[in-house]
Scaffold this active site. Structure first.
Site, short mmCIF file in Angstrom:
data_model
loop_
_atom_site.label_atom_id
_atom_site.label_comp_id
_atom_site.label_asym_id
_atom_site.label_seq_id
_atom_site.Cartn_x
_atom_site.Cartn_y
_atom_site.Cartn_z
N ARG A 80 19.40 -16.18 -0.12
CA ARG A 80 18.45 -16.85 0.77
C ARG A 80 18.71 -18.34 0.83
O ARG A 80 18.58 -18.97 1.87
CB ARG A 80 17.01 -16.62 0.29
N GLU A 85 28.20 -4.03 -11.35
CA GLU A 85 27.27 -3.15 -12.07
C GLU A 85 28.07 -1.92 -12.52
O GLU A 85 28.69 -1.25 -11.71
CB GLU A 85 26.11 -2.75 -11.14
N SER A 104 19.06 -2.58 -8.81
CA SER A 104 17.62 -2.85 -8.67
C SER A 104 16.77 -1.60 -8.87
O SER A 104 15.98 -1.22 -8.02
CB SER A 104 17.33 -3.44 -7.28
N CYS A 138 11.27 0.90 -15.83
CA CYS A 138 9.85 1.06 -16.21
C CYS A 138 9.28 2.36 -15.66
O CYS A 138 8.30 2.88 -16.19
CB CYS A 138 9.04 -0.12 -15.68
N LYS A 179 -16.01 -3.48 -29.82
CA LYS A 179 -15.89 -2.23 -29.07
C LYS A 179 -16.97 -2.23 -27.99
O LYS A 179 -18.12 -2.59 -28.26
CB LYS A 179 -16.09 -1.03 -30.00
#
Ligand SMILES: Cc1cc2nc3c(=O)[nH]c(=O)nc-3n(C[C@H](O)[C@H](O)[C@H](O)COP(=O)(O)OP(=O)(O)OC[C@H]3O[C@@H](n4cnc5c(N)ncnc54)[C@H](O)[C@@H]3O)c2cc1C
Length: 448
Positions: free
Chosen positions: A24, A35, A41, A45, A361
């Site tokens: 950009r 890679e 990308s 997770c 709690k």
């Protein structure tokens, strides 16, 4: 037209964040990203949810494919490993999947090689592929779909626990074996006990204080059991979640400095000391911990994306700084939500920092509202000033993201006395009139 060439090693969170912002900022810059795997990308997770079957298709874990990056003007070379860095000649040596070597020049370099599983030096580990990449997760899921009821997870960190839940969701019998005396070493022991209770309530057999001595394989090399000093657990499938270390061998061999955390040393611009055009970001790099005032290696996607972006800005002539980390993390573990930020009592003790600490709690919603359930909030503060140094939260749905309020308070050095009266929102579906965070802050302030 820019005649410069930016090379990036590692095509995931940190590497491709660097590549994208560099693209950009400088439309003419030549950008090449190497890679060694087939994907770019991707969301590691999301792997536990893909393994569980909650996410049906592995493609959903790819936020930008190699072709999408190529369409954005980034020359992505997948299945291409960088095997050497020559900093003086500004040249990389790469090796393709077919074994062909090539030399690739660069003017600027971003190292984003991530982390790799720490070796578990026991017989049988060679048969277990770490499920840390999307292609490895695809192979694990195919193996699960072929059958086998017993799963053993070695290591009870958050990734091991997320995987244990994934196996439960698949209807399997799960044993989790952990060498330490508690699950989730990033939490204080009494907070970790609630997480263990949640795992056991789901049917996970949690074995603590037990070192695995062998993964027993059959003649074909497939796992059949996991053996500790005292017991043997049947295992059709084994996942090792005993932690990862920064992948720094390549950079270290090139002469780049590795800090005491085991990660690449960088300044706050993600620049490797002594090398103006070389940057490192993500799991392979050190971060400054704002509470501990120390360089640490905390492997989280949140840091990797931000650091990669900063490396990309600075590699293209900008001057952005990474302000450091406080170790904020959340996970969903066995139907409970878990969050932590700053330091816990155990970390304070290790670092010789005196603290006061309280745990309360409460309930996640107004007691009468459907779905209300337990939430525990633990705060750690500086004696005298009351400055919040850390927080931990465990509870049912709605608990975890409250950690972001605590993270903001830790980041800004807010004292618990002020936190106790912070103007937080209230409606019965979300909390009691005093949010548990406010109640915990008030309880901690009383100790000062
Ligand atoms: C199961 C799992 C669950 C997770 N859950 C969370 C979570 O909920 N929240 C969170 O914040 N973080 C989570 N993480 C951590 C997060 O995924 C990482 O912190 C993040 O991916 C780090 O990004 P990175 O770009 O630094 O490294 P990586 O994602 O490891 O990417 C490094 C890339 O470099 C490539 N590579 C390495 N060496 C070379 C070489 N020599 N040549 C070419 N390519 C190379 C690797 O193949 C890899 O694709 C999780 C991780 C796992 C494994």
């Amino acid at each position: 037209m820019s005649s410069q060439r930016l090379a990036i090693i590692g095509g995931d969170a940190a590497g491709m964040s660097a590549a994208s912002i560099a693209r950009r900022r400088d439309p003419d810059l030549e950008i090449v990203a190497f890679e060694r795997g087939p994907y770019t990308s991707y969301s590691a997770c999301g792997i536990p949810y893909y393994v569980a079957g909650l996410v049906e298709d592995a493609d959903r874990l790819i936020s930008r494919s190699p072709d999408e990056h190529r369409n954005n003007g980034i020359d992505v070379r997948t299945r291409c490993e960088v095997v050497a860095i020559d900093l003086d000649a500004r040249r990389l040596t790469t090796r393709s999947a077919a074994g062909e070597e090539a030399h690739e020049p660069f003017d600027q370099l971003v190292i984003a090689t991530g982390a790799e599983p720490a070796p578990l030096p026991i017989p049988g580990t060679e048969a277990i592929e770490p499920a840390t990449t999307v292609d490895a997760a695809e192979r694990l899921r195919s193996a699960l779909e072929r059958g086998g009821r017993n799963a053993v997870v070695i290591g009870a960190g958050y990734i091991g626990m997320e995987m244990a839940e994934a196996f439960v969701d698949r209807g399997m019998d799960v044993t989790m074996i952990e060498m330490a005396s508690q699950v989730m070493a990033t939490l204080d022991a009494e907070m970790a006990e609630h997480v263990q209770d949640a795992a056991e309530a789901l049917g996970v057999q949690v074995v603590l204080g037990a070192g695995v001595e062998e993964i027993v394989l059959d003649e074909a090399g497939a796992p059949v059991a996991v053996r500790t000093a005292d017991a043997r657990y049947d295992a059709d499938h084994v996942v090792i979640g005993t932690g990862s270390k920064p992948a720094v061998k390549l950079a270290e061999a090139a002469g780049l400095e590795v800090g005491p955390s085991g990660a690449l040393r960088v300044d706050d611009r993600q620049r490797c000391p002594g090398h103006d055009a070389v940057f490192a970001a993500g799991d392979c790099a050190e971060s400054y911990h704002r509470v501990l005032d120390a360089r640490v290696n905390i492997q989280l996607g949140t840091h990797a994306n931000k650091q990669g972006r900063i490396a990309g800005v600075n590699a293209t002539g900008g001057d952005d700084r990474f302000p450091g980390v406080i170790g904020t993390a959340v996970s969903k573990i066995c139907r409970y939500e878990v969050g932590r930020t700053g330091i816990g009592e155990h970390e304070a003790q290790r670092a010789g920092i005196e603290v006061v600490a309280t745990t309360i709690k409460d309930r996640t919603r107004a007691g009468y509202y459907p779905g209300a359930g337990p939430i525990w909030v633990k705060l750690v503060a500086e004696p005298g000033s009351g400055r919040l140094l850390g927080g931990q939260i465990v509870g049912v749905e709605g608990a975890a993201k409250r950690i972001d309020v605590l993270a903001t308070a830790v980041w800004c050095g807010l004292p618990v006395q002020e936190l106790a009266l912070l103007d937080l929102s209230y409606a019965p579906p979300f909390s009691g009139v005093y949010d548990p965070v406010l109640i915990a802050a008030r309880a901690t302030a009383k100790l000062l």
